[in-house]
Design an enzyme around this catalytic site. Sequence first.
Site, PDB file in Angstrom:
ATOM      1  N   LYS A  47       0.951  -1.028  -0.138  1.00 13.49           N
ATOM      2  CA  LYS A  47       0.034   0.149   0.023  1.00 13.49           C
ATOM      3  C   LYS A  47       0.924   1.274   0.041  1.00 13.49           C
ATOM      4  O   LYS A  47       2.143   1.262   0.305  1.00 13.49           O
ATOM      5  CB  LYS A  47      -1.000   0.102   1.194  1.00 13.49           C
ATOM      6  CG  LYS A  47      -0.187   0.109   2.626  1.00 13.49           C
ATOM      7  CD  LYS A  47      -1.051  -0.530   3.622  1.00 13.49           C
ATOM      8  CE  LYS A  47      -0.442  -0.454   5.060  1.00 13.49           C
ATOM      9  NZ  LYS A  47      -1.205  -1.083   5.994  1.00 13.49           N
ATOM     10  N   ARG A 145     -11.006   0.483  14.223  1.00 14.55           N
ATOM     11  CA  ARG A 145     -10.871   1.239  13.142  1.00 14.55           C
ATOM     12  C   ARG A 145     -11.921   0.748  11.933  1.00 14.55           C
ATOM     13  O   ARG A 145     -12.781   1.318  11.309  1.00 14.55           O
ATOM     14  CB  ARG A 145      -9.565   1.009  12.964  1.00 14.55           C
ATOM     15  CG  ARG A 145      -8.810   2.061  11.859  1.00 14.55           C
ATOM     16  CD  ARG A 145      -7.257   2.047  12.021  1.00 14.55           C
ATOM     17  NE  ARG A 145      -6.820   0.653  11.320  1.00 14.55           N
ATOM     18  CZ  ARG A 145      -5.506   0.491  10.759  1.00 14.55           C
ATOM     19  NH1 ARG A 145      -4.783   1.427  10.900  1.00 14.55           N
ATOM     20  NH2 ARG A 145      -5.057  -0.564  10.284  1.00 14.55           N
ATOM     21  N   TYR A 267      16.406  29.711   9.714  1.00 14.84           N
ATOM     22  CA  TYR A 267      15.431  30.407  10.187  1.00 14.84           C
ATOM     23  C   TYR A 267      15.493  30.263  11.741  1.00 14.84           C
ATOM     24  O   TYR A 267      15.636  29.299  12.299  1.00 14.84           O
ATOM     25  CB  TYR A 267      14.079  29.858   9.711  1.00 14.84           C
ATOM     26  CG  TYR A 267      13.886  30.202   8.234  1.00 14.84           C
ATOM     27  CD1 TYR A 267      13.579  31.340   7.792  1.00 14.84           C
ATOM     28  CD2 TYR A 267      13.970  29.112   7.094  1.00 14.84           C
ATOM     29  CE1 TYR A 267      13.438  31.650   6.353  1.00 14.84           C
ATOM     30  CE2 TYR A 267      13.757  29.158   5.834  1.00 14.84           C
ATOM     31  CZ  TYR A 267      13.571  30.508   5.495  1.00 14.84           C
ATOM     32  OH  TYR A 267      13.338  30.654   4.137  1.00 14.84           O
ATOM     33  N   MET A 315      12.732  24.329   3.501  1.00 10.78           N
ATOM     34  CA  MET A 315      11.682  23.872   2.524  1.00 10.78           C
ATOM     35  C   MET A 315      12.716  22.759   1.700  1.00 10.78           C
ATOM     36  O   MET A 315      12.513  21.515   1.237  1.00 10.78           O
ATOM     37  CB  MET A 315      10.787  24.684   1.570  1.00 10.78           C
ATOM     38  CG  MET A 315      10.048  23.870   0.753  1.00 10.78           C
ATOM     39  SD  MET A 315       8.989  25.060  -0.408  1.00 10.78           S
ATOM     40  CE  MET A 315       8.186  26.085   1.124  1.00 10.78           C
TER      41      MET A 315
HETATM   42  C1  LIG Z   1      -0.554  -2.039   6.710  1.00 10.70           C
HETATM   43  C2  LIG Z   1      -1.152  -3.333   7.190  1.00 10.70           C
HETATM   44  C3  LIG Z   1      -0.367  -4.330   7.219  1.00 10.70           C
HETATM   45  C4  LIG Z   1       1.291  -4.437   7.153  1.00 10.70           C
HETATM   46  O1  LIG Z   1       1.735  -3.827   8.418  1.00 10.70           O
HETATM   47  P1  LIG Z   1       3.284  -3.732   8.674  1.00 10.70           P
HETATM   48  O2  LIG Z   1       3.132  -3.158  10.261  1.00 10.70           O
HETATM   49  O3  LIG Z   1       3.645  -2.605   7.771  1.00 10.70           O
HETATM   50  O4  LIG Z   1       3.792  -5.232   8.649  1.00 10.70           O
HETATM   51  C5  LIG Z   1      -0.937  -5.674   7.449  1.00 10.70           C
HETATM   52  N1  LIG Z   1      -2.242  -5.691   7.557  1.00 10.70           N
HETATM   53  C6  LIG Z   1      -3.241  -4.549   7.614  1.00 10.70           C
HETATM   54  C7  LIG Z   1      -4.595  -4.735   7.970  1.00 10.70           C
HETATM   55  C8  LIG Z   1      -2.681  -3.274   7.556  1.00 10.70           C
HETATM   56  O5  LIG Z   1      -3.308  -2.208   7.282  1.00 10.70           O
END
Ligand SMILES: *Cc1c(COP(=O)(O)O)cnc(C)c1O
Length: 374
Positions: A47, A145, A267, A315
């Site tokens: 992802k 969640r 800055y 930046m």
């Molecule tokens: C992002 C995610 C993972 C992977 O988690 P890591 O901590 O990066 O290994 C697995 N399952 C779900 C549901 C996730 O959202």
Amino acid sequence: MTEPSDTDYDPEAHAGAVLTIDLDAVVANWRLVAGKLARGACAAVVKADGYGLGADKVAPALAAAGCRHFFVASLEEGVALRRVLPEAALYVLHGPMPGSDTVFAAHRLVPVLNDLGQIEAWQRLAATWPEPLPTVIHLDTGMSRLGLSPGEVDRLAAEPERLAGLSLAYVMSHLVSAEEQDNPLNRQQLGLFNDLRARLPAADASLANGSGVFLGPDFHFDLARPGAVLYGVAPVAGAPNPMRQVVRLQGRIIQVRDVDSPQTVGYGASHSFTGPTTVATVALGYADGYLRHLSNRGSCFVDGVRVPVIGRVSMDLITLDVTKAPADRLFPGALVEVLGDSYTVDDAAADADTIGYEILTSLGPRYHRRYVGG
Ligand SMILES: *Cc1c(COP(=O)(O)O)cnc(C)c1O
């Protein structure tokens, strides 16, 4: 007069920073995790564009190494990944938004269904589909969640017709604190997961993220879902990191200057010189995902010598105290190591009060990207 041509510009030689992504290290990390599994398959979570490293590069390298299951967050990510992986099983963690179910089916994306509403819509489509639609059902065991609450699981158990026409590939859940091995939440979630899935029709199960695999065989089930560990993040808090570093970020020195007190740098004049100091100004900043919180806290390395970030991160620039670095390595155009084996993603995360995940997914689009291996 001749027009400038593309050949005049070499992105790697001229870029303000060069990000090298080692696909062999990603594959080695996946093999290490897969090799720990007591049983079942090892997926890869790609992802957020492969945690910022390029899903279109990372996922094919893992597929070539034998990975058959890939998780993304959104439909858009799934459609894009389907173009580069025509065969693999692709799972979409968010599940279908209202009206998107047919797009999932058309691209052979397996939705993770997170509530009874998503199940109902997906099943409505399944009723019209020539073959059973593969499905993952997410059970909430503590994240609050996404995923079915225990009450929804009971309703599903009491009304099994809600699953008619669906092919239940996995039931899954997600751990809250898997990187903390002694956290009692891990066993608590494992117990609830086993309790909830026992109420549903028998199906393969998936619980562990990357850190979850390191909690031991009770957490492995039929499919592990590692993400960050594949990209070099440490799986276990407070323990040595067995994963290989995947990213190397090198920033280019624009200017080197000698300064002395009572001057300040950057800055807000947040760093004052107390004596003769050599400062290198390097061509990256918070617009590149070099977090501003690393102001006066982060470090870079020159030839193995630590050179601290002094003053605020701007930046497009950072300033380093390079007084202790070898002088012959300090000149306009020279590269300093910003992330790598000397200063890992987790080191940067600790200095920035965040996690390696955020360091990786913040890596900016201005970096020149070089892929090696794979
Ligand atoms: C992002 C995610 C993972 C992977 O988690 P890591 O901590 O990066 O290994 C697995 N399952 C779900 C549901 C996730 O959202």
